[in-house]
Design an enzyme around this catalytic site. Sequence first.
Site, PDB file in Angstrom:
ATOM      1  N   GLU A  98      -1.179   4.199 -13.654  1.00 30.79           N
ATOM      2  CA  GLU A  98      -0.717   4.741 -12.361  1.00 30.79           C
ATOM      3  C   GLU A  98      -1.249   3.783 -11.311  1.00 30.79           C
ATOM      4  OE1 GLU A  98      -1.254   6.055  -8.916  1.00 30.79           O
ATOM      5  OE2 GLU A  98      -2.406   7.712  -9.753  1.00 30.79           O
ATOM      6  N   CYS A 115      -3.572   8.725  -4.183  1.00 28.36           N
ATOM      7  CA  CYS A 115      -2.412   7.974  -4.658  1.00 28.36           C
ATOM      8  C   CYS A 115      -1.104   8.582  -4.163  1.00 28.36           C
ATOM      9  CB  CYS A 115      -2.416   7.894  -6.178  1.00 28.36           C
ATOM     10  SG  CYS A 115      -2.821   9.438  -6.995  1.00 28.36           S
TER      11      CYS A 115
END
Length: 477
Positions: free
Chosen positions: A237, A274
Amino acid sequence: MSDGSTSLNQNYRDQVNRSVEAAEEAFWSFGYSDRAVRSKFLSAIANHIEANAEAIIAVSQKESALPEARMCGELGRTTGQLRMFADHIQSNGYLDIRHDAALPDRAPVPRPEMFLMQRPIGPVAVFGASNFPLAFSTAGGDTASALAAGCPVVVKAHEAHPETTALVAAAVESAIKECNLHHGVFSVVQGEGNEIGAALVQHPLIKAVGFTGSLRGGRALFDLCAARAEPIPFFGELGSINPVFVLDNALADRGDTIANGWAASLTMGAGQFCTNPGVVFLPAGETANAFVEAAKDALDQIAPQTMLTDGIAAAYCKGRDQIAGTSGVATQVFSDVSGRIAGSALFVTDGKTWLTTASLEDEVFGPLGIVVTVSSADEMQKIARNLQGQLTCTLMVDDADISTATALMPVLERKAGRILANGFPTGVEVCDSMVHGGPYPASTNFGATSVGSMAIRRFLRPVSYQNLPQYLHPVDL
């Protein structure tokens, strides 16, 4: 005589070898263990973390500068994930068992009896994240899902929180002893620099990697995994600007409310999520100007915050300064940064500049936002089609915006793993239906998620069994 660098590299290799070889040895028992055994183990980890919660929270605050309330919430999320997977594997649904009965009389060719089920892949490397010392690190979601699948885990600790890592690792080790499991089921390797991480992902006994971090670091590790003699999956990620599309009627009806909500989400945790919604696209005009003013007022009320590390603060400053110096971009808010203490930044540009300046789509990790005014629904559609892969895309929409929203939906589905309406993406629910991933560069595998029960699929592979006598079947068959 070797120099210090050679000795250091050898120490890293020795540390990695010991951990990975122990994990491989543990796999021969843990990978074939009963689901009830693994469920008990995951619950025991959660119990031991909670038993030492006070010390873990205090140390994680000291290392990360995150507030107590945030760390208490993150610890609860960490133990919640562990227990979610403990419950998830109690049922065998995740194994996707399939059966085709034998058809011995079928012409022209008889059909054999076939079973299919998912099996664990072997030792997994997990990289701790800088921005989540607990929930995405030592015993976080990657570790929990890999252990639930039956895969031993070797964690590469993040250098920003070594003491937190040690305390959580001690809780896992206590659970290993309580459940009488092989010691190689879990281990941690610590060390600064890139050498230890590179050695870990290149070790031939590692069968997959879970990673949360920067695009540059993640891509380097991804390339190492692909270049191995036996390439392995790298579930990274990596980064996302998480665009927000504010449509005409939503902007006219509640632009100030959206602006205030965006400012709060943008600066939550100093923007170090994020899923931070870094860019807003909205129709140009007076309502857009009012949105910018409302966002400025809201950001002015938010005090500077301490960032996670000196390096993250320095990278934030570099990204902010680059945007401020970009032609066609107007600076609205520009706060000083002192050491790790950073204030927010706000910039405004138009759709044409956005479409012709690729660097504006680079993620800036921190409390920085860009408002992009678009000239028409067609320009908004063009911008959406030109976006890179994202973790999330958000629509601010009223019922009267149905035409524009309907046209955007097929585009956003191709761009993101999660699509929201009338909310903000910070805050990732841990549940069966969550997808935390997306097309590259949001993640390196668009079919995977690092949050939610489906995360276990990353560490399983399908195996078919043909005409096997029942005594050879895996126990779950």
